[in-house]
Scaffold this motif. Sequence first.
Motif, short mmCIF file in Angstrom:
data_model
loop_
_atom_site.label_atom_id
_atom_site.label_comp_id
_atom_site.label_asym_id
_atom_site.label_seq_id
_atom_site.Cartn_x
_atom_site.Cartn_y
_atom_site.Cartn_z
N THR A 138 29.68 70.57 55.54
CA THR A 138 31.06 70.55 55.08
C THR A 138 31.11 71.24 53.73
O THR A 138 30.47 70.79 52.78
N ARG A 139 31.81 72.35 53.63
CA ARG A 139 31.98 73.08 52.37
C ARG A 139 33.17 72.49 51.61
O ARG A 139 34.21 72.21 52.22
N ILE A 140 33.01 72.31 50.31
CA ILE A 140 34.08 71.77 49.48
C ILE A 140 34.86 72.96 48.90
O ILE A 140 34.30 73.76 48.16
N HIS A 141 36.12 73.07 49.25
CA HIS A 141 36.93 74.23 48.85
C HIS A 141 37.34 74.20 47.38
O HIS A 141 37.59 75.25 46.79
N GLN A 142 37.44 73.01 46.79
CA GLN A 142 37.76 72.88 45.37
C GLN A 142 36.70 71.98 44.72
O GLN A 142 36.96 70.79 44.47
N PRO A 143 35.52 72.52 44.44
CA PRO A 143 34.43 71.70 43.89
C PRO A 143 34.80 70.94 42.61
O PRO A 143 34.30 69.84 42.38
N GLU A 144 35.69 71.49 41.80
CA GLU A 144 36.08 70.84 40.54
C GLU A 144 36.82 69.52 40.78
O GLU A 144 36.99 68.74 39.86
N ARG A 145 37.24 69.25 42.02
CA ARG A 145 37.94 68.01 42.34
C ARG A 145 36.98 66.86 42.68
O ARG A 145 37.42 65.73 42.88
N PHE A 146 35.68 67.18 42.74
CA PHE A 146 34.65 66.17 43.00
C PHE A 146 33.55 66.36 41.96
O PHE A 146 32.73 67.28 42.08
N THR A 147 33.57 65.54 40.92
CA THR A 147 32.59 65.70 39.86
C THR A 147 31.80 64.41 39.65
O THR A 147 32.26 63.31 39.96
N LEU A 148 30.63 64.60 39.09
CA LEU A 148 29.68 63.52 38.86
C LEU A 148 29.07 63.76 37.48
O LEU A 148 28.59 64.86 37.20
N ARG A 149 29.15 62.75 36.59
CA ARG A 149 28.59 62.89 35.24
C ARG A 149 27.65 61.72 34.97
O ARG A 149 28.01 60.57 35.14
N PHE A 150 26.42 62.05 34.54
CA PHE A 150 25.40 61.06 34.23
C PHE A 150 25.40 60.79 32.72
O PHE A 150 24.92 61.62 31.95
#
Length: 153
Positions: A52-64
């Motif tokens: 599954t390709r994410i068309h708007q990657p900036e809408r799914f973020t992860l910060r450690f």
Amino acid sequence: MHHVRTPMIPAGLMAAALAGCTALTPAPADPLTGTQWELVAIQSMDDAQGTTRIHQPERFTLRFEADGQLVLRLDCNRGSGRWSHTPAAAGSLSGSLQLGPVASTRALCPPPQLDTRVARDLGLVRSYRLQDGRLYLSLMADGGIYEWRPAAR
């Protein structure tokens, strides 16, 4: 015959100089702390589902975060949780990783509505690998691989 005089350096000064040199060698940095990532793909181990390709990657973020806090953007929702990891070896770019539990807001996002899937699957992550500038999170029992790229800050 010419005799060249070499200056004598007292042993104490030489030891101090060498100790100073080794102190300049930085310890390997933690590869995850303080980093932020955007989701680009979800790779299923089931050939029927594929990738599954994410068309708007900036809408799914992860910060450690350094304090063990996990900060998430899950499409139109926000989330948080805890994270901890154990590198495979000193300075390693892979190892075990535990995320969650993930708590998030529950707004109804527009299709394809991957927010609930991503929030659920993050709790199933068991390992990480950094390769070619990407972060790969592997789910337990060959449940799939989440591929992340560095996020613009």
